[in-house]
Design a protein around this motif. Structure first.
Motif, PDB file in Angstrom:
ATOM      1  N   PRO A   1      46.159  15.182  -6.036  1.00 40.12           N
ATOM      2  CA  PRO A   1      47.121  15.274  -4.933  1.00 40.12           C
ATOM      3  C   PRO A   1      48.143  14.149  -4.931  1.00 40.12           C
ATOM      4  CG  PRO A   1      44.886  15.667  -4.154  1.00 40.12           C
ATOM      5  CD  PRO A   1      44.774  15.176  -5.567  1.00 40.12           C
ATOM      6  N   GLY A   2      47.771  13.011  -5.495  1.00 43.64           N
ATOM      7  CA  GLY A   2      48.709  11.887  -5.556  1.00 43.64           C
ATOM      8  C   GLY A   2      49.921  12.173  -6.415  1.00 43.64           C
ATOM      9  N   LEU A   3      49.797  13.159  -7.313  1.00 42.47           N
ATOM     10  CA  LEU A   3      50.928  13.535  -8.163  1.00 42.47           C
ATOM     11  C   LEU A   3      51.906  14.460  -7.446  1.00 42.47           C
ATOM     12  CD1 LEU A   3      49.039  14.225 -11.529  1.00 42.47           C
ATOM     13  CD2 LEU A   3      50.287  12.148 -10.843  1.00 42.47           C
ATOM     14  N   PHE A   4      51.451  15.037  -6.311  1.00 38.29           N
ATOM     15  CA  PHE A   4      52.326  15.930  -5.549  1.00 38.29           C
ATOM     16  C   PHE A   4      53.170  15.065  -4.609  1.00 38.29           C
ATOM     17  CE2 PHE A   4      53.939  18.987  -2.651  1.00 38.29           C
ATOM     18  CZ  PHE A   4      53.879  20.217  -3.256  1.00 38.29           C
ATOM     19  N   THR A   5      54.210  14.492  -5.176  1.00 34.50           N
ATOM     20  CA  THR A   5      55.065  13.570  -4.446  1.00 34.50           C
ATOM     21  C   THR A   5      56.158  14.313  -3.679  1.00 34.50           C
ATOM     22  OG1 THR A   5      56.562  13.350  -6.315  1.00 34.50           O
ATOM     23  CG2 THR A   5      54.698  11.807  -6.219  1.00 34.50           C
ATOM     24  N   THR A   6      56.813  13.593  -2.792  1.00 33.23           N
ATOM     25  CA  THR A   6      57.954  14.176  -2.083  1.00 33.23           C
ATOM     26  C   THR A   6      59.037  14.605  -3.065  1.00 33.23           C
ATOM     27  OG1 THR A   6      57.525  12.941  -0.055  1.00 33.23           O
ATOM     28  CG2 THR A   6      59.786  13.681  -0.425  1.00 33.23           C
ATOM     29  N   ALA A   7      59.245  13.807  -4.104  1.00 37.88           N
ATOM     30  CA  ALA A   7      60.269  14.150  -5.104  1.00 37.88           C
ATOM     31  C   ALA A   7      59.913  15.461  -5.796  1.00 37.88           C
ATOM     32  CB  ALA A   7      60.403  13.025  -6.125  1.00 37.88           C
ATOM     33  N   LEU A   8      58.625  15.649  -6.125  1.00 32.94           N
ATOM     34  CA  LEU A   8      58.219  16.899  -6.760  1.00 32.94           C
ATOM     35  C   LEU A   8      58.394  18.066  -5.790  1.00 32.94           C
ATOM     36  CD1 LEU A   8      55.218  17.550  -9.062  1.00 32.94           C
ATOM     37  CD2 LEU A   8      55.559  19.040  -7.084  1.00 32.94           C
ATOM     38  N   TYR A   9      58.008  17.859  -4.542  1.00 34.47           N
ATOM     39  CA  TYR A   9      58.156  18.916  -3.540  1.00 34.47           C
ATOM     40  C   TYR A   9      59.617  19.349  -3.414  1.00 34.47           C
ATOM     41  CZ  TYR A   9      58.411  21.164   1.041  1.00 34.47           C
ATOM     42  OH  TYR A   9      58.669  22.037   2.058  1.00 34.47           O
ATOM     43  N   GLN A  10      60.516  18.365  -3.313  1.00 31.87           N
ATOM     44  CA  GLN A  10      61.935  18.691  -3.170  1.00 31.87           C
ATOM     45  C   GLN A  10      62.484  19.401  -4.403  1.00 31.87           C
ATOM     46  OE1 GLN A  10      62.278  18.486   0.177  1.00 31.87           O
ATOM     47  NE2 GLN A  10      64.323  17.686  -0.163  1.00 31.87           N
ATOM     48  N   ALA A  11      62.067  18.974  -5.565  1.00 28.81           N
ATOM     49  CA  ALA A  11      62.626  19.536  -6.800  1.00 28.81           C
ATOM     50  C   ALA A  11      62.019  20.892  -7.169  1.00 28.81           C
ATOM     51  CB  ALA A  11      62.414  18.549  -7.951  1.00 28.81           C
ATOM     52  N   ALA A  12      60.726  21.076  -6.894  1.00 27.90           N
ATOM     53  CA  ALA A  12      60.042  22.258  -7.419  1.00 27.90           C
ATOM     54  C   ALA A  12      59.683  23.300  -6.378  1.00 27.90           C
ATOM     55  CB  ALA A  12      58.761  21.824  -8.153  1.00 27.90           C
ATOM     56  N   VAL A  13      59.591  22.902  -5.103  1.00 28.06           N
ATOM     57  CA  VAL A  13      59.050  23.817  -4.106  1.00 28.06           C
ATOM     58  C   VAL A  13      60.028  24.125  -2.977  1.00 28.06           C
ATOM     59  CG1 VAL A  13      57.153  24.209  -2.485  1.00 28.06           C
ATOM     60  CG2 VAL A  13      56.731  22.935  -4.595  1.00 28.06           C
ATOM     61  N   ALA A  14      60.661  23.103  -2.435  1.00 25.99           N
ATOM     62  CA  ALA A  14      61.492  23.271  -1.241  1.00 25.99           C
ATOM     63  C   ALA A  14      62.559  24.332  -1.442  1.00 25.99           C
ATOM     64  CB  ALA A  14      62.155  21.948  -0.855  1.00 25.99           C
ATOM     65  N   GLY A  15      62.658  25.236  -0.473  1.00 25.09           N
ATOM     66  CA  GLY A  15      63.679  26.275  -0.509  1.00 25.09           C
ATOM     67  C   GLY A  15      63.282  27.533  -1.238  1.00 25.09           C
ATOM     68  N   ARG A  16      62.141  27.515  -1.908  1.00 23.91           N
ATOM     69  CA  ARG A  16      61.718  28.687  -2.673  1.00 23.91           C
ATOM     70  C   ARG A  16      60.736  29.540  -1.864  1.00 23.91           C
ATOM     71  NH1 ARG A  16      62.879  24.748  -6.350  1.00 23.91           N
ATOM     72  NH2 ARG A  16      63.838  25.409  -8.311  1.00 23.91           N
ATOM     73  N   PRO A  17      60.712  30.840  -2.090  1.00 29.14           N
ATOM     74  CA  PRO A  17      59.688  31.677  -1.466  1.00 29.14           C
ATOM     75  C   PRO A  17      58.302  31.177  -1.842  1.00 29.14           C
ATOM     76  CG  PRO A  17      61.406  33.028  -2.446  1.00 29.14           C
ATOM     77  CD  PRO A  17      61.660  31.616  -2.906  1.00 29.14           C
ATOM     78  N   ARG A  18      57.307  31.510  -1.026  1.00 26.84           N
ATOM     79  CA  ARG A  18      55.966  30.932  -1.155  1.00 26.84           C
ATOM     80  C   ARG A  18      55.366  31.109  -2.543  1.00 26.84           C
ATOM     81  NH1 ARG A  18      52.286  33.650   2.869  1.00 26.84           N
ATOM     82  NH2 ARG A  18      53.864  32.791   4.262  1.00 26.84           N
TER      83      ARG A  18
END
Length: 249
Positions: free
Chosen positions: A52-69
């Motif tokens: 879980p420590g690898l799931f950073t805010t930067a990763l969330y913004q780049a890979a997940v945010a704004g995308r369908p689930r």
């Protein structure tokens, strides 16, 4: 559209002069209007798939945010280097949704005050407002936020395209084009407020103006996606200048 001169000196205040500028606004939800527990839910739902420590805010913004689930689940696992990402993604998306609902029910969501102030200011100008998020949880969260007695944040928007089943997620402009169509306006008449580079890219692909909201020290990514203006707080948006067709800080 006339866009910012990116060759200007860093010492100069950014100025965008908008020929045929916007007169309506389209707001993203998570990270723009609301401080929601989406990122936390994705991290806590990993359940041994990755550190879980690898799931950073930067990763969330780049890979997940704004995308369908489902797309976000797969993108996150690929970014984390999970070998069987495509197999694991559907169950991961289900676990994330369950965890998110637990967090929302526990009250782990709140409106961002500067966003509410901007919504009210633009509403006062008579601007048509739309809200657009790929999240199917967005409307329930918006309804939970009381802006004034008897009125929720959900009710501040004349057009709502949250949680729609779309053929394409961001950075495709489909969701924002749906919002513009709902407002009965041409895309060039709309300005999108987004906190994710994928959302800024979607606005640009849709020929709309955009303001990047860098609440997480992530202005560089928003600028790289060519946001017309990047702010750290929506209190920085010059409302009257915007109404006059100019963006500047």
């Amino acid at each position: 559209m006339t866009r910012r001169d990116h060759s200007a000196s860093p010492a100069q205040a950014p100025v965008v002069r908008m020929a045929h500028g916007p007169n309506a606004a389209i707001f993203d939800v998570d990270g723009v209007l609301l401080a929601s527990p989406h990122e936390r839910a994705w991290r806590e739902a990993l359940d041994g798939l990755a550190d879980p420590g690898l799931f950073t805010t930067a990763l969330y913004q780049a890979a997940v945010a704004g995308r369908p689930r489902d797309a976000g689940a797969l993108s996150a696992l690929v970014a984390l280097g999970v070998a069987d990402a495509a197999v694991q993604a559907p169950a991961y998306a289900i676990r994330k949704q369950a965890r998110l609902q637990q967090l929302v029910q526990a009250g782990a969501v709140a409106a961002v005050p500067d966003a509410v102030r901007l919504v009210c200011s633009l509403h006062g100008l008579g601007w048509p407002l739309a809200v657009a998020s790929s999240s199917k949880n967005a409307n329930a969260m918006l309804r939970a936020i009381v802006v004034e007695p008897g009125r929720s944040l959900f009710e501040m928007f004349g057009v709502n395209v949250c949680g729609r089943d779309l053929a394409h997620g961001k950075p495709d402009p489909e969701i924002f084009l749906l919002a513009a169509a709902g407002l009965k306006l041409a895309p060039r008449q709309c300005i999108v407020l987004e906190d994710a580079p994928a959302g800024i890219a979607a606005a640009r692909a849709g020929k709309m103006w955009s303001i990047g909201v860098a609440r997480l020290d992530d202005a560089a990514g928003l600028r790289a996606a060519h946001a017309d203006l990047v702010v750290t707080s929506l209190d920085q948006v010059p409302v009257q200048a915007l109404a006059d067709g100019t963006l500047c800080l």
